[in-house]
Design a protein around this motif. Sequence first.
Motif, PDB file in Angstrom:
ATOM      1  N   ALA A 151      -8.793  -0.496   0.163  1.00  0.00           N
ATOM      2  CA  ALA A 151      -7.730  -1.041   1.007  1.00  0.00           C
ATOM      3  C   ALA A 151      -8.267  -1.442   2.376  1.00  0.00           C
ATOM      4  CB  ALA A 151      -6.599  -0.034   1.154  1.00  0.00           C
ATOM      5  N   GLY A 152      -9.119  -0.586   2.946  1.00  0.00           N
ATOM      6  CA  GLY A 152      -9.679  -0.882   4.266  1.00  0.00           C
ATOM      7  C   GLY A 152     -10.554  -2.118   4.258  1.00  0.00           C
ATOM      8  N   ILE A 153     -11.379  -2.265   3.225  1.00  0.00           N
ATOM      9  CA  ILE A 153     -12.237  -3.446   3.126  1.00  0.00           C
ATOM     10  C   ILE A 153     -11.376  -4.704   2.989  1.00  0.00           C
ATOM     11  CG2 ILE A 153     -13.921  -4.633   1.678  1.00  0.00           C
ATOM     12  CD1 ILE A 153     -15.015  -1.779   0.990  1.00  0.00           C
ATOM     13  N   ALA A 154     -10.404  -4.675   2.093  1.00  0.00           N
ATOM     14  CA  ALA A 154      -9.565  -5.851   1.863  1.00  0.00           C
ATOM     15  C   ALA A 154      -8.772  -6.229   3.109  1.00  0.00           C
ATOM     16  CB  ALA A 154      -8.618  -5.598   0.693  1.00  0.00           C
ATOM     17  N   CYS A 155      -8.241  -5.221   3.809  1.00  0.00           N
ATOM     18  CA  CYS A 155      -7.506  -5.518   5.046  1.00  0.00           C
ATOM     19  C   CYS A 155      -8.456  -6.083   6.100  1.00  0.00           C
ATOM     20  CB  CYS A 155      -6.813  -4.259   5.553  1.00  0.00           C
ATOM     21  SG  CYS A 155      -5.627  -4.574   6.882  1.00  0.00           S
ATOM     22  N   GLY A 156      -9.695  -5.572   6.115  1.00  0.00           N
ATOM     23  CA  GLY A 156     -10.694  -6.132   7.017  1.00  0.00           C
ATOM     24  C   GLY A 156     -10.974  -7.594   6.714  1.00  0.00           C
ATOM     25  N   PHE A 157     -11.015  -7.947   5.431  1.00  0.00           N
ATOM     26  CA  PHE A 157     -11.192  -9.351   5.063  1.00  0.00           C
ATOM     27  C   PHE A 157     -10.068 -10.208   5.653  1.00  0.00           C
ATOM     28  CE2 PHE A 157     -13.785  -8.869   0.835  1.00  0.00           C
ATOM     29  CZ  PHE A 157     -14.863  -8.404   1.560  1.00  0.00           C
ATOM     30  N   ILE A 158      -8.824  -9.724   5.509  1.00  0.00           N
ATOM     31  CA  ILE A 158      -7.685 -10.485   6.031  1.00  0.00           C
ATOM     32  C   ILE A 158      -7.808 -10.660   7.537  1.00  0.00           C
ATOM     33  CG2 ILE A 158      -5.183 -10.513   6.329  1.00  0.00           C
ATOM     34  CD1 ILE A 158      -4.997  -8.858   3.732  1.00  0.00           C
ATOM     35  N   LYS A 159      -8.103  -9.582   8.236  1.00  0.00           N
ATOM     36  CA  LYS A 159      -8.224  -9.654   9.687  1.00  0.00           C
ATOM     37  C   LYS A 159      -9.437 -10.491  10.105  1.00  0.00           C
ATOM     38  CE  LYS A 159      -5.797  -5.343  10.775  1.00  0.00           C
ATOM     39  NZ  LYS A 159      -4.836  -5.892  11.741  1.00  0.00           N
ATOM     40  N   GLY A 160     -10.508 -10.430   9.305  1.00  0.00           N
ATOM     41  CA  GLY A 160     -11.674 -11.252   9.593  1.00  0.00           C
ATOM     42  C   GLY A 160     -11.364 -12.731   9.496  1.00  0.00           C
ATOM     43  N   VAL A 161     -10.577 -13.121   8.494  1.00  0.00           N
ATOM     44  CA  VAL A 161     -10.159 -14.517   8.365  1.00  0.00           C
ATOM     45  C   VAL A 161      -9.238 -14.893   9.526  1.00  0.00           C
ATOM     46  CG1 VAL A 161      -8.865 -16.154   6.940  1.00  0.00           C
ATOM     47  CG2 VAL A 161     -10.464 -14.552   5.864  1.00  0.00           C
ATOM     48  N   GLU A 162      -8.300 -14.015   9.865  1.00  0.00           N
ATOM     49  CA  GLU A 162      -7.366 -14.292  10.964  1.00  0.00           C
ATOM     50  C   GLU A 162      -8.098 -14.570  12.268  1.00  0.00           C
ATOM     51  OE1 GLU A 162      -4.921 -10.834  11.118  1.00  0.00           O
ATOM     52  OE2 GLU A 162      -3.492 -11.546   9.605  1.00  0.00           O
ATOM     53  N   GLN A 163      -9.194 -13.859  12.499  1.00  0.00           N
ATOM     54  CA  GLN A 163      -9.924 -13.990  13.761  1.00  0.00           C
ATOM     55  C   GLN A 163     -11.052 -15.013  13.709  1.00  0.00           C
ATOM     56  OE1 GLN A 163      -8.835 -12.703  16.541  1.00  0.00           O
ATOM     57  NE2 GLN A 163      -7.155 -11.805  15.346  1.00  0.00           N
ATOM     58  N   GLY A 164     -11.176 -15.712  12.584  1.00  0.00           N
ATOM     59  CA  GLY A 164     -12.194 -16.742  12.469  1.00  0.00           C
ATOM     60  C   GLY A 164     -13.592 -16.220  12.216  1.00  0.00           C
ATOM     61  N   LEU A 165     -13.706 -14.945  11.860  1.00  0.00           N
ATOM     62  CA  LEU A 165     -15.019 -14.384  11.555  1.00  0.00           C
ATOM     63  C   LEU A 165     -15.445 -14.723  10.140  1.00  0.00           C
ATOM     64  CD1 LEU A 165     -13.968 -12.647  14.031  1.00  0.00           C
ATOM     65  CD2 LEU A 165     -15.361 -10.790  13.111  1.00  0.00           C
ATOM     66  N   GLY A 213      -5.503   7.701   3.493  1.00  0.00           N
ATOM     67  CA  GLY A 213      -5.290   6.924   2.274  1.00  0.00           C
ATOM     68  C   GLY A 213      -3.974   6.174   2.318  1.00  0.00           C
ATOM     69  N   GLN A 214      -2.911   6.903   2.696  1.00  0.00           N
ATOM     70  CA  GLN A 214      -1.606   6.254   2.871  1.00  0.00           C
ATOM     71  C   GLN A 214      -1.710   5.132   3.895  1.00  0.00           C
ATOM     72  OE1 GLN A 214      -0.009   8.486   0.109  1.00  0.00           O
ATOM     73  NE2 GLN A 214       1.552   7.466   1.343  1.00  0.00           N
ATOM     74  N   GLY A 215      -2.409   5.441   4.992  1.00  0.00           N
ATOM     75  CA  GLY A 215      -2.451   4.511   6.110  1.00  0.00           C
ATOM     76  C   GLY A 215      -3.225   3.239   5.827  1.00  0.00           C
ATOM     77  N   LEU A 216      -4.391   3.355   5.211  1.00  0.00           N
ATOM     78  CA  LEU A 216      -5.179   2.161   4.945  1.00  0.00           C
ATOM     79  C   LEU A 216      -4.476   1.253   3.940  1.00  0.00           C
ATOM     80  CD1 LEU A 216      -8.741   3.733   4.954  1.00  0.00           C
ATOM     81  CD2 LEU A 216      -7.769   2.186   6.665  1.00  0.00           C
ATOM     82  N   VAL A 217      -3.806   1.846   2.960  1.00  0.00           N
ATOM     83  CA  VAL A 217      -3.005   1.030   2.037  1.00  0.00           C
ATOM     84  C   VAL A 217      -1.831   0.404   2.791  1.00  0.00           C
ATOM     85  CG1 VAL A 217      -1.502   1.101   0.005  1.00  0.00           C
ATOM     86  CG2 VAL A 217      -3.711   2.281  -0.029  1.00  0.00           C
ATOM     87  N   MET A 218      -1.216   1.160   3.683  1.00  0.00           N
ATOM     88  CA  MET A 218      -0.125   0.617   4.490  1.00  0.00           C
ATOM     89  C   MET A 218      -0.590  -0.586   5.307  1.00  0.00           C
ATOM     90  SD  MET A 218       2.220   2.571   7.331  1.00  0.00           S
ATOM     91  CE  MET A 218       3.456   3.144   6.152  1.00  0.00           C
ATOM     92  N   GLN A 219      -1.766  -0.482   5.906  1.00  0.00           N
ATOM     93  CA  GLN A 219      -2.262  -1.611   6.692  1.00  0.00           C
ATOM     94  C   GLN A 219      -2.484  -2.838   5.809  1.00  0.00           C
ATOM     95  OE1 GLN A 219      -5.189  -1.021   9.824  1.00  0.00           O
ATOM     96  NE2 GLN A 219      -4.962   1.202   9.636  1.00  0.00           N
ATOM     97  N   LEU A 220      -3.059  -2.642   4.633  1.00  0.00           N
ATOM     98  CA  LEU A 220      -3.266  -3.770   3.725  1.00  0.00           C
ATOM     99  C   LEU A 220      -1.938  -4.386   3.307  1.00  0.00           C
ATOM    100  CD1 LEU A 220      -4.983  -5.548   1.862  1.00  0.00           C
ATOM    101  CD2 LEU A 220      -4.893  -3.701   0.168  1.00  0.00           C
ATOM    102  N   PHE A 221      -1.007  -3.559   2.895  1.00  0.00           N
ATOM    103  CA  PHE A 221       0.278  -4.077   2.423  1.00  0.00           C
ATOM    104  C   PHE A 221       1.092  -4.695   3.568  1.00  0.00           C
ATOM    105  CE2 PHE A 221       0.864  -1.359  -1.692  1.00  0.00           C
ATOM    106  CZ  PHE A 221      -0.320  -1.896  -2.179  1.00  0.00           C
ATOM    107  N   THR A 222       0.885  -4.219   4.782  1.00  0.00           N
ATOM    108  CA  THR A 222       1.565  -4.806   5.939  1.00  0.00           C
ATOM    109  C   THR A 222       1.201  -6.279   6.090  1.00  0.00           C
ATOM    110  OG1 THR A 222       1.800  -2.731   7.159  1.00  0.00           O
ATOM    111  CG2 THR A 222       1.673  -4.738   8.466  1.00  0.00           C
TER     112      THR A 222
END
Length: 357
Positions: A266-280, A333-342
């Motif tokens: 979940a953390g890696i996938a959410c990082g991908f989303i945020k990385g795209v958002e920030q142009g990284l 665990g709850q939190g990283l999934v929450m961030q991804l699903f957010t």
Amino acid sequence: MNTERKLAETLDLLFRYMILEEHKGKWGMDIDHWDWVPGVGVISLMEYATASGREEVLDYLLQWVNRNKRKAEGAKVINSLAPFALFPELYRRTEDPWFLQKAMSAADWMLKAAPVTREGALEHTVTENVDFPEQVWADTVYMAVLFLARLGGLTGESRLADAAVRQTLLHLQLLQDPESGLLYHGWNSRAGHHMSAVHWARANAWITLAVPQIVAELREVVAIPEELYSRYRSLAAGLRSCQAGNGLWHTVLNRTDFVQETSGSAGIACGFIKGVEQGLLDASYLDGARRTVQGILPLIAENGEVQGVSGGTPVMPTADAYNTIEVYPTLYGQGLVMQLFTHAPDLLSGTRSAWEV
């Protein structure tokens, strides 16, 4: 039921499960402590509250701080800095100077008194009665440097911003494998090696998720070195190359015979989303994140418990030892999934309409 509606309902379940009174006394799920486990939990709740506009969640966070703030006066270690990452946003919302004063005090300790390695990287220190002298762990970037970056973004103070950028780059330099781009869990400065030299999934997740947020906070305050961007792109490419077909990652990234681990995925996938958002990162990384969302959804129990989460994990002596870590529910665990699903409603359809639960 459409996927966005399902995500919105699942996020509410995740929240309800995180705050249950029955979790008292359970290391992984007791939210009323001042340490990294509840810290990641409340950071994630703030992410959810900010994106969804749910005042109930924000009110809970204010109550949480009020209940637990005396515990913040305890031992100063890297892991106990995690909850302070809430304070810049709480200060913006409430204009209560206490949040800024306490955050500045924690940052001053971090910059002036926290132990560092011979390279100048923050030594990873924990609330438990155990020391890791001159060890650099990937976890530090999320537990402490993210807080420092948020405070630097709030105040515009270059000393905070410079330190956050320097620590982020140092951790990447010390932990990154130049061939695969993946990160090792830790670096022993005294011994001059990566100890068991394992590419642990959650270690990679902490930095993958933190770096885009650090960049977003600080790119208008200080110059971000190109090396930081290039190392992040190399990390993301390495992670994409070892993602399983179901969208998850194995607990040791290059060991496909090991268990898959939900929080790191979940953390890696959410990082991908945020990385795209920030142009990284380019938009192609969103495809992997979509697969992770679909892979994790079936791992949420009816009561909101995230399954497949490994327990607290120090740098283990061998790669095989990482595959023996007990699996049980945790706030991170709850939190990283929450961030991804957010972020998943935007990922899937570009709309926030599903937030109305």
